[in-house]
Design an enzyme around this catalytic site. Structure first.
Site, PDB file in Angstrom:
ATOM      1  N   LYS A   1      97.694   4.220 125.195  1.00 61.34           N
ATOM      2  CA  LYS A   1      98.016   5.180 124.124  1.00 61.34           C
ATOM      3  C   LYS A   1      99.453   5.673 124.330  1.00 61.34           C
ATOM      4  O   LYS A   1      99.725   6.523 125.171  1.00 61.34           O
ATOM      5  CB  LYS A   1      97.061   6.388 124.153  1.00 61.34           C
ATOM      6  CG  LYS A   1      97.122   7.179 122.853  1.00 61.34           C
ATOM      7  CD  LYS A   1      96.998   8.670 123.018  1.00 61.34           C
ATOM      8  CE  LYS A   1      98.235   9.368 123.447  1.00 61.34           C
ATOM      9  NZ  LYS A   1      99.376   9.352 122.499  1.00 61.34           N
TER      10      LYS A   1
ATOM     11  N   GLU B   1     102.259  10.523 136.872  1.00 65.05           N
ATOM     12  CA  GLU B   1     103.720  10.539 137.056  1.00 65.05           C
ATOM     13  C   GLU B   1     104.237  11.652 136.159  1.00 65.05           C
ATOM     14  O   GLU B   1     104.190  11.529 134.933  1.00 65.05           O
ATOM     15  CB  GLU B   1     104.337   9.209 136.617  1.00 65.05           C
ATOM     16  CG  GLU B   1     103.952   8.027 137.454  1.00 65.05           C
ATOM     17  CD  GLU B   1     104.513   8.080 138.848  1.00 65.05           C
ATOM     18  OE1 GLU B   1     105.308   8.979 139.162  1.00 65.05           O
ATOM     19  OE2 GLU B   1     104.131   7.210 139.650  1.00 65.05           O
TER      20      GLU B   1
ATOM     21  N   CYS C   1     112.791  11.363 133.920  1.00 61.51           N
ATOM     22  CA  CYS C   1     112.164  12.312 134.844  1.00 61.51           C
ATOM     23  C   CYS C   1     112.830  12.296 136.215  1.00 61.51           C
ATOM     24  O   CYS C   1     112.826  13.291 136.919  1.00 61.51           O
ATOM     25  CB  CYS C   1     110.688  11.979 134.967  1.00 61.51           C
ATOM     26  SG  CYS C   1     110.455  10.236 135.281  1.00 61.51           S
TER      27      CYS C   1
ATOM     28  N   GLU D   1     112.256  21.859 133.961  1.00 60.21           N
ATOM     29  CA  GLU D   1     112.752  20.582 133.454  1.00 60.21           C
ATOM     30  C   GLU D   1     113.267  20.768 132.022  1.00 60.21           C
ATOM     31  O   GLU D   1     112.557  21.257 131.162  1.00 60.21           O
ATOM     32  CB  GLU D   1     111.603  19.577 133.471  1.00 60.21           C
ATOM     33  CG  GLU D   1     112.054  18.189 133.167  1.00 60.21           C
ATOM     34  CD  GLU D   1     110.939  17.183 133.352  1.00 60.21           C
ATOM     35  OE1 GLU D   1     109.849  17.408 132.798  1.00 60.21           O
ATOM     36  OE2 GLU D   1     111.163  16.173 134.038  1.00 60.21           O
TER      37      GLU D   1
HETATM   38  P1  NAD Z   1     103.883  14.879 127.058  1.00 53.72           P
HETATM   39  O1  NAD Z   1     103.226  15.322 128.297  1.00 53.72           O
HETATM   40  O2  NAD Z   1     103.993  15.831 125.928  1.00 53.72           O
HETATM   41  O3  NAD Z   1     103.159  13.588 126.441  1.00 53.72           O
HETATM   42  C1  NAD Z   1     102.924  12.438 127.194  1.00 53.72           C
HETATM   43  C2  NAD Z   1     101.756  11.674 126.592  1.00 53.72           C
HETATM   44  O4  NAD Z   1     100.585  12.472 126.721  1.00 53.72           O
HETATM   45  C3  NAD Z   1     101.898  11.350 125.102  1.00 53.72           C
HETATM   46  O5  NAD Z   1     101.369  10.056 124.868  1.00 53.72           O
HETATM   47  C4  NAD Z   1     101.013  12.404 124.452  1.00 53.72           C
HETATM   48  O6  NAD Z   1     100.490  11.993 123.198  1.00 53.72           O
HETATM   49  C5  NAD Z   1      99.891  12.534 125.469  1.00 53.72           C
HETATM   50  N1  NAD Z   1      99.156  13.803 125.417  1.00 53.72           N
HETATM   51  C6  NAD Z   1      99.536  14.986 124.881  1.00 53.72           C
HETATM   52  N2  NAD Z   1      98.565  15.911 125.073  1.00 53.72           N
HETATM   53  C7  NAD Z   1      97.575  15.301 125.766  1.00 53.72           C
HETATM   54  C8  NAD Z   1      96.322  15.738 126.294  1.00 53.72           C
HETATM   55  N3  NAD Z   1      95.901  16.993 126.164  1.00 53.72           N
HETATM   56  N4  NAD Z   1      95.567  14.845 126.969  1.00 53.72           N
HETATM   57  C9  NAD Z   1      95.990  13.570 127.149  1.00 53.72           C
HETATM   58  N5  NAD Z   1      97.152  13.102 126.662  1.00 53.72           N
HETATM   59  C10 NAD Z   1      97.949  13.959 125.980  1.00 53.72           C
HETATM   60  O7  NAD Z   1     105.294  14.349 127.524  1.00 53.72           O
HETATM   61  P2  NAD Z   1     106.458  13.804 126.617  1.00 53.72           P
HETATM   62  O8  NAD Z   1     107.077  14.990 125.935  1.00 53.72           O
HETATM   63  O9  NAD Z   1     105.988  12.664 125.782  1.00 53.72           O
HETATM   64  O10 NAD Z   1     107.451  13.209 127.750  1.00 53.72           O
HETATM   65  C11 NAD Z   1     108.363  13.986 128.479  1.00 53.72           C
HETATM   66  C12 NAD Z   1     107.818  14.370 129.831  1.00 53.72           C
HETATM   67  O11 NAD Z   1     107.390  13.211 130.559  1.00 53.72           O
HETATM   68  C13 NAD Z   1     108.838  15.019 130.722  1.00 53.72           C
HETATM   69  O12 NAD Z   1     108.277  16.166 131.296  1.00 53.72           O
HETATM   70  C14 NAD Z   1     109.133  13.989 131.795  1.00 53.72           C
HETATM   71  O13 NAD Z   1     109.550  14.486 133.016  1.00 53.72           O
HETATM   72  C15 NAD Z   1     107.855  13.278 131.905  1.00 53.72           C
HETATM   73  N6  NAD Z   1     108.070  11.922 132.433  1.00 53.72           N
HETATM   74  C16 NAD Z   1     107.685  11.646 133.710  1.00 53.72           C
HETATM   75  C17 NAD Z   1     107.897  10.386 134.233  1.00 53.72           C
HETATM   76  C18 NAD Z   1     107.492  10.052 135.639  1.00 53.72           C
HETATM   77  O14 NAD Z   1     107.350   8.883 135.944  1.00 53.72           O
HETATM   78  N7  NAD Z   1     107.312  10.986 136.512  1.00 53.72           N
HETATM   79  C19 NAD Z   1     108.479   9.401 133.449  1.00 53.72           C
HETATM   80  C20 NAD Z   1     108.865   9.735 132.156  1.00 53.72           C
HETATM   81  C21 NAD Z   1     108.634  11.005 131.643  1.00 53.72           C
END
Ligand code: NAD
Length: 488
Positions: free
Chosen positions: A183, A259, A293, A392
């Site tokens: 997803k 992650e 990230c 962040e």
């Molecule tokens: P997000 O947490 O808003 O969303 C990530 C994913 O989770 C999306 O597919 C979203 O639809 C889904 N999601 C949202 N609510 C959910 C729920 N309640 N249950 C399950 N899934 C849900 O993050 P974002 O805004 O898409 O991405 C940015 C963030 O991702 C930043 O904080 C960044 O640091 C982090 N990130 C971490 C890594 C890593 O490897 N550590 C890599 C890339 C991004």
């Protein structure tokens, strides 16, 4: 086959490309704000069908035991995607807003090529390990360990490096013998949907082994995390969402692999070449508009060289090409959405209200009336307790913080809820090593060192996550261990 945008508006469920029950939603180019096409909008019923297909494929086929088939399918997928490279690079730039140069690395070619690494692992991994004999309770036994696929994996991914993160999950999960429901984030559906099209039309993946569900509904991620038919959730995203995923997964006690966010420190020791250190720090935070990230977003410099470091960083930031991501020379493109830009701007305002100084940037580029652009920004005058140094931001924003020696620099780096990555610049090996050992993070670079590679595990300490992605450690996240004993 052509991968035109209109061909990306399907889900992949049980081997078939199907429309979403919720219709379609718009895909927006962050560099122009124009609608460039549509993606399938899945509903809970579609997610239910995808989970059922993955469960059936795992339980009723030989996928998890046929190592050669898995390796072959992964190599087929790699080769097919690379053959569509020009089209996929263009669509990725349009959807993600990432600078073109990155599509020759982590935004496309790198992770696609790395599917070959995981295919090799499927064949070369030591699936059975002989433990020899022992005499538990006085009876001689011969023991062995077998590694088996965990089962159905729910992979939930963000928008910033969609190919890298999607393939860093589905590559090892499929190589390990799992079946997958992916997803992706609603901001970047095409990067996943086009993979679904290639899987369905150009590979021998059995139906149900890989399912791809694009949707505007974040709750589909929650559904995946809760459903008892899913054995493991592999999640990349924000720490706040990661906590929700872990709580949801606890209902059925599924494994979680997380992650999450980062606020990594770039430490400059007093014997370092300040000019090259600050140039690298500026490049790191400006690349892809800071939407990574593992990007180092706190620049920790010797107090006595603070002014010199500010000047060097400001000059370096000013010289990095920003703007049109389709231009091969661009380093800093737009951020993903208006919402994300608003979030970044509110952090810049917060820095000013907390007493910080904007050394460069801080606004929107005057020559970019359209597109979600933010100027590369350097903030000084705050210490590590400021919110912009603790939270962040996920934009091209660097906070410069003075330190009073090596131990103080380590203390500042560790004064964070996160522990994802870091960098140290210096000349004395002993002092560098002390910093590398002292900073509690999953990866560290030294003097510009780059750890990113298929065989290097990546992940975080503390609230940056649980587990490791990539490398053998990342592959083993998708395995269970079974111990087998027989009288000898
Ligand atoms: P997000 O947490 O808003 O969303 C990530 C994913 O989770 C999306 O597919 C979203 O639809 C889904 N999601 C949202 N609510 C959910 C729920 N309640 N249950 C399950 N899934 C849900 O993050 P974002 O805004 O898409 O991405 C940015 C963030 O991702 C930043 O904080 C960044 O640091 C982090 N990130 C971490 C890594 C890593 O490897 N550590 C890599 C890339 C991004």
């Amino acid at each position: 086959m052509s991968l035109r945008p209109e061909s990306a508006s399907d889900l992949l469920i049980d081997g078939k490309l199907t429309p979403g029950s919720g219709g379609v939603f718009d895909v927006v180019d962050p560099a122009t704000e124009e609608v460039i096409g549509q993606a399938a909008d899945a509903t809970a019923a579609d997610m239910d069908a995808a989970i059922a297909a993955a469960r059936t494929a795992f339980d009723t086929t030989d996928w998890s035991r046929d190592h050669a088939l898995r390796a072959r399918c992964l190599r087929q997928l790699r080769d097919a995607l690379l053959a569509h490279g020009d089209e996929l690079r263009a669509l990725t730039i349009a959807e993600v807003g990432c600078p073109s140069f990155l599509t020759h690395g982590p935004q496309f070619e790198g992770p696609v090529t790395d599917l070959g690494y995981f295919a090799d692992l499927a064949e070369s991994y030591e699936w059975t390990r002989d433990l020899g004999t022992a005499k538990p309770m006085g009876l001689k036994n011969h023991r062995e360990l077998r590694s088996e696929a965990v089962g159905v994996v729910g992979a939930i991914t963000p928008w910033n490096f969609p190919h890298q993160i999607n393939f860093a999950k589905i590559g090892p999960a499929l190589a390990a013998g799992c079946t997958v429901v992916l997803k992706p984030a609603p901001d970047t559906p095409w990067c996943a949907a086009l993979v679904g099209k290639v899987v369905a039309e150009e590979t021998d993946f059995p139906p149900g082994v890989l399912n791809i569900v694009t949707s505007t509904d974040h709750q589909l991620g929650a559904q995946l995390s809760t459903d008892p038919r899913v054995d493991l959730i592999s999640f990349t995203g924000s720490t706040a969402t990661g906590k929700k995923v872990m709580a949801a997964a606890s209902e059925s006690l599924k494994k979680v692999f997380l992650e999450l966010g980062g606020k990594s420190a770039f430490i400059v020791l007093d014997d370092a070449d300040i000019g090259s250190a600050c140039a690298m720090a500026a490049f790191n935070v400006v690349t892809h508009a800071g939407q990574g990230c593992a990007i180092t977003t706190r620049l920790v410099v010797p107090r006595e060289r603070l002014d010199e470091a500010i000047t060097a960083t400001r000059d370096a930031m000013a010289g990095l090409p920003a703007g049109d991501p389709t231009d091969g020379g661009t380093i800093c493109g737009p951020v993903i959405s208006a919402r994300q830009r608003q979030r970044i701007e509110s952090y810049i305002e917060l820095a000013t209200s907390e007493g910080g100084t904007i050394e460069i940037g801080g606004g929107r580029p005057a020559d970019k009336p359209a597109g979600f652009f933010v100027e590369p920004t350097l903030i000084s005058g705050l210490d590590n307790s400021a919110r912009v140094a603790q939270e962040e931001i996920f934009g091209p924003v660097l906070v410069i913080i003075p330190h009073d020696g090596d131990d103080d620099a380590i203390r500042i780096a560790n004064d964070s809820p996160y522990g994802l990555s870091g960098m140290v610049y210096g000349t004395d090996e002993e002092r560098i090593n002390k910093v590398v050992n002292g900073v509690r993070t999953g990866t560290m670079g030294v003097n510009g060192g780059i750890w990113y590679s298929a065989d290097v595990p990546f992940g975080g300490f503390k609230q940056s996550g649980i587990g490791r992605e990539m490398g053998v450690a990342g592959f083993e996240e998708y395995l269970e261990t079974k111990a087998v004993a027989r009288p000898a």
